[in-house]
Design a protein around this motif. Structure first.
Motif, mmCIF file in Angstrom:
data_model
loop_
_atom_site.group_PDB
_atom_site.id
_atom_site.type_symbol
_atom_site.label_atom_id
_atom_site.label_comp_id
_atom_site.label_asym_id
_atom_site.label_seq_id
_atom_site.Cartn_x
_atom_site.Cartn_y
_atom_site.Cartn_z
ATOM 1 N N ASP A 179 -55.700 -87.281 7.517
ATOM 2 C CA ASP A 179 -55.424 -86.051 8.195
ATOM 3 C C ASP A 179 -56.508 -85.153 8.157
ATOM 4 O O ASP A 179 -56.555 -84.011 8.898
ATOM 5 C CB ASP A 179 -54.433 -85.283 7.568
ATOM 6 C CG ASP A 179 -54.680 -84.684 6.103
ATOM 7 O OD1 ASP A 179 -55.630 -85.382 5.719
ATOM 8 O OD2 ASP A 179 -53.862 -84.037 5.618
ATOM 9 N N THR A 180 -57.931 -85.603 8.010
ATOM 10 C CA THR A 180 -59.157 -84.843 8.057
ATOM 11 C C THR A 180 -59.951 -85.487 9.258
ATOM 12 O O THR A 180 -59.881 -86.522 9.751
ATOM 13 C CB THR A 180 -59.865 -85.180 7.001
ATOM 14 O OG1 THR A 180 -59.251 -84.452 5.865
ATOM 15 C CG2 THR A 180 -61.071 -84.308 6.741
ATOM 16 N N VAL A 181 -60.434 -84.076 10.196
ATOM 17 C CA VAL A 181 -61.538 -84.728 10.964
ATOM 18 C C VAL A 181 -62.810 -84.429 10.584
ATOM 19 O O VAL A 181 -62.947 -83.371 10.153
ATOM 20 C CB VAL A 181 -61.017 -83.885 12.457
ATOM 21 C CG1 VAL A 181 -62.091 -84.057 13.413
ATOM 22 C CG2 VAL A 181 -59.849 -84.321 13.141
ATOM 23 N N HIS A 188 -57.408 -78.357 13.132
ATOM 24 C CA HIS A 188 -58.633 -79.076 12.966
ATOM 25 C C HIS A 188 -59.457 -78.027 13.653
ATOM 26 O O HIS A 188 -60.722 -78.454 13.907
ATOM 27 C CB HIS A 188 -58.715 -80.516 13.412
ATOM 28 C CG HIS A 188 -58.163 -81.417 12.536
ATOM 29 N ND1 HIS A 188 -56.946 -82.139 13.176
ATOM 30 C CD2 HIS A 188 -57.995 -81.815 11.513
ATOM 31 C CE1 HIS A 188 -56.119 -83.001 12.333
ATOM 32 N NE2 HIS A 188 -56.937 -82.715 11.323
ATOM 33 N N VAL A 246 -62.095 -89.620 12.501
ATOM 34 C CA VAL A 246 -60.744 -89.232 11.912
ATOM 35 C C VAL A 246 -60.602 -89.973 10.647
ATOM 36 O O VAL A 246 -60.609 -91.277 10.503
ATOM 37 C CB VAL A 246 -59.524 -89.372 13.148
ATOM 38 C CG1 VAL A 246 -58.185 -89.066 12.117
ATOM 39 C CG2 VAL A 246 -59.802 -88.410 14.066
ATOM 40 N N GLU A 251 -66.404 -83.707 11.617
ATOM 41 C CA GLU A 251 -67.669 -83.623 12.697
ATOM 42 C C GLU A 251 -69.005 -83.966 12.453
ATOM 43 O O GLU A 251 -69.252 -83.544 11.429
ATOM 44 C CB GLU A 251 -67.371 -82.099 13.017
ATOM 45 C CG GLU A 251 -68.320 -81.580 13.997
ATOM 46 C CD GLU A 251 -68.488 -80.087 14.256
ATOM 47 O OE1 GLU A 251 -69.255 -79.502 15.204
ATOM 48 O OE2 GLU A 251 -67.967 -79.411 13.244
ATOM 49 N N ARG A 297 -57.348 -71.415 6.797
ATOM 50 C CA ARG A 297 -56.559 -71.677 7.822
ATOM 51 C C ARG A 297 -54.935 -71.263 7.478
ATOM 52 O O ARG A 297 -54.348 -70.580 8.367
ATOM 53 C CB ARG A 297 -56.380 -73.163 8.380
ATOM 54 C CG ARG A 297 -55.526 -73.451 9.517
ATOM 55 C CD ARG A 297 -55.553 -74.823 9.898
ATOM 56 N NE ARG A 297 -54.470 -74.958 11.162
ATOM 57 C CZ ARG A 297 -53.238 -75.308 10.539
ATOM 58 N NH1 ARG A 297 -52.903 -75.668 9.365
ATOM 59 N NH2 ARG A 297 -52.202 -75.463 11.531
ATOM 60 N N ASP A 313 -66.435 -86.702 16.738
ATOM 61 C CA ASP A 313 -65.389 -86.498 15.738
ATOM 62 C C ASP A 313 -64.859 -87.874 14.977
ATOM 63 O O ASP A 313 -64.490 -88.789 15.968
ATOM 64 C CB ASP A 313 -64.162 -85.820 16.216
ATOM 65 C CG ASP A 313 -64.428 -84.267 16.546
ATOM 66 O OD1 ASP A 313 -65.251 -83.855 15.856
ATOM 67 O OD2 ASP A 313 -63.664 -83.510 17.216
ATOM 68 N N ARG A 332 -62.860 -81.087 8.625
ATOM 69 C CA ARG A 332 -61.944 -80.339 8.972
ATOM 70 C C ARG A 332 -60.607 -80.864 8.573
ATOM 71 O O ARG A 332 -60.002 -81.679 9.199
ATOM 72 C CB ARG A 332 -61.926 -79.875 10.525
ATOM 73 C CG ARG A 332 -63.329 -79.510 11.144
ATOM 74 C CD ARG A 332 -63.318 -79.406 12.373
ATOM 75 N NE ARG A 332 -64.822 -78.893 13.123
ATOM 76 C CZ ARG A 332 -64.831 -78.112 13.837
ATOM 77 N NH1 ARG A 332 -63.692 -77.353 14.320
ATOM 78 N NH2 ARG A 332 -65.870 -77.587 14.327
ATOM 79 N N HIS A 333 -59.946 -79.879 7.509
ATOM 80 C CA HIS A 333 -58.767 -80.338 6.995
ATOM 81 C C HIS A 333 -57.656 -79.051 7.192
ATOM 82 O O HIS A 333 -57.881 -77.746 6.847
ATOM 83 C CB HIS A 333 -58.786 -80.527 5.515
ATOM 84 C CG HIS A 333 -57.590 -81.252 4.597
ATOM 85 N ND1 HIS A 333 -56.321 -80.443 4.457
ATOM 86 C CD2 HIS A 333 -57.711 -82.302 4.409
ATOM 87 C CE1 HIS A 333 -55.638 -81.600 3.932
ATOM 88 N NE2 HIS A 333 -56.384 -82.607 3.789
ATOM 89 N N PRO A 334 -56.444 -79.511 7.805
ATOM 90 C CA PRO A 334 -55.451 -78.523 8.156
ATOM 91 C C PRO A 334 -54.981 -77.830 6.969
ATOM 92 O O PRO A 334 -54.600 -76.867 7.126
ATOM 93 C CB PRO A 334 -54.361 -79.403 8.821
ATOM 94 C CG PRO A 334 -54.560 -80.931 8.244
ATOM 95 C CD PRO A 334 -56.283 -80.841 8.113
ATOM 96 N N ALA A 349 -60.124 -74.598 9.773
ATOM 97 C CA ALA A 349 -59.834 -75.834 8.963
ATOM 98 C C ALA A 349 -61.180 -76.379 8.293
ATOM 99 O O ALA A 349 -60.955 -77.351 7.296
ATOM 100 C CB ALA A 349 -59.391 -76.763 9.890
#
Length: 286
Positions: free
Chosen positions: A109-111, A39, A106, A113, A133, A104, A126-128, A43
């Motif tokens: 699986d995304t955070v 994250h 959640v 901001e 990334r 942040d 923010r996605h892994p 990401a």
């Protein structure tokens, strides 16, 4: 964004070349590992600017807006976010986010901001799995060279000077208090760079460009952390540890630009270079 936090490690006065290179390589690997965090900056999938009109955005659930009470999200039934240790549903008020601050949230699986930059509230998912990334292979850099470790002095201003600088986003401005400047010599010439407070106590952050900017190093800016926690005004500037700010890797950052006086007319052939994702990097030392 806040000025990128970078570790500060004082360099020895007469470093052993092998040890010097080994310590630099370890530092450089840690830098890239933080960038590649699931994250982290690589990401980020988008930068969304909030208004008083609720809006939906790609990569984030619900409808987002901002107003006198701060940032608000209205979630659909069955959707939830985790903010800190709290699971929230329906309407959630984040409140007023301080400048350069952030929260942040959640979602699966995304955070997401939630932040304020240049007086504007924004969200950044923010996605892994973001390609920036997953395709990242590390940051090119000049080979470490002790000649780029220079001694200088820290000159404290009588009072901190509010300093307005541009940003990597057109039309945005950042204001920082500059507590002083760092004076040093390169190639027999004296230079002075306006400094801002660093993240850690006893450190400064210096934003600069030089004659390599836009050629082998990122055009907009680089950053150097300087330790001022020792006695007296003597400091060490290790340009081998000059780093890219997040805007060198993503268009979704709002990084500050250097003050006008921090444009060095010499080529600092040390530190991090243009990321591969931004185009070809010339020269043999990567």
């Amino acid at each position: 964004m806040s000025i990128e936090e970078t570790p500060v490690a004082p360099a020895p006065a007469v470093p052993d070349p092998a040890v010097f290179a080994e310590e630099w390589e370890s530092w450089h690997r840690e830098r890239d590992a933080r960038l590649a965090d699931p994250h982290g900056w690589l990401a980020i999938t988008a930068l969304h600017w909030l208004s008083d009109e609720p809006q939906t955005f790609s990569g984030a659930p619900g409808r987002w807006s901002t107003g006198p009470e701060g940032v608000v999200v209205e979630l659909d039934a069955g959707t939830e976010l985790v903010v800190g240790s709290e699971t929230v549903r329906g309407r959630h008020l984040f409140g007023v986010v301080p400048e350069r601050g952030g929260v942040d949230a959640v979602w699966e699986d995304t955070v997401i901001e939630v932040a304020k930059r240049g007086g504007h509230d924004v969200i950044r998912p923010r996605h892994p799995g973001h390609p920036a990334r997953t395709a990242f292979t590390g940051t090119p850099a000049y080979a470490p060279d002790p000649r780029w470790v220079v001694e200088g002095r820290y000159e404290v201003f009588e009072a901190p000077r509010p300093t307005t600088v541009g940003a990597s986003v057109e039309g945005l401005r950042h204001v920082y208090d500059a507590p002083g400047r760092v004076v040093f010599r390169l190639d027999g010439r004296e230079f002075a760079l306006t400094a801002f407070n660093g993240h850690a106590p006893g450190t400064l952050t210096v934003l600069f460009t030089d004659a390599t900017s836009g050629v082998t190093t990122y055009a907009a800016n680089r950053s150097l952390a300087v330790d001022v926690s020792g006695p007296g005004d003597a400091v060490v500037l290790d340009f081998n540890r000059a780093v890219n700010l997040p805007c060198a890797y993503t268009d979704f950052a709002t990084c500050p630009l250097p003050p006008a006086e921090n444009r060095l007319p010499v080529a600092v052939e040390a530190g991090e270079r243009i990321p591969r994702e931004r185009g070809p990097v010339g020269g043999p030392s990567e």
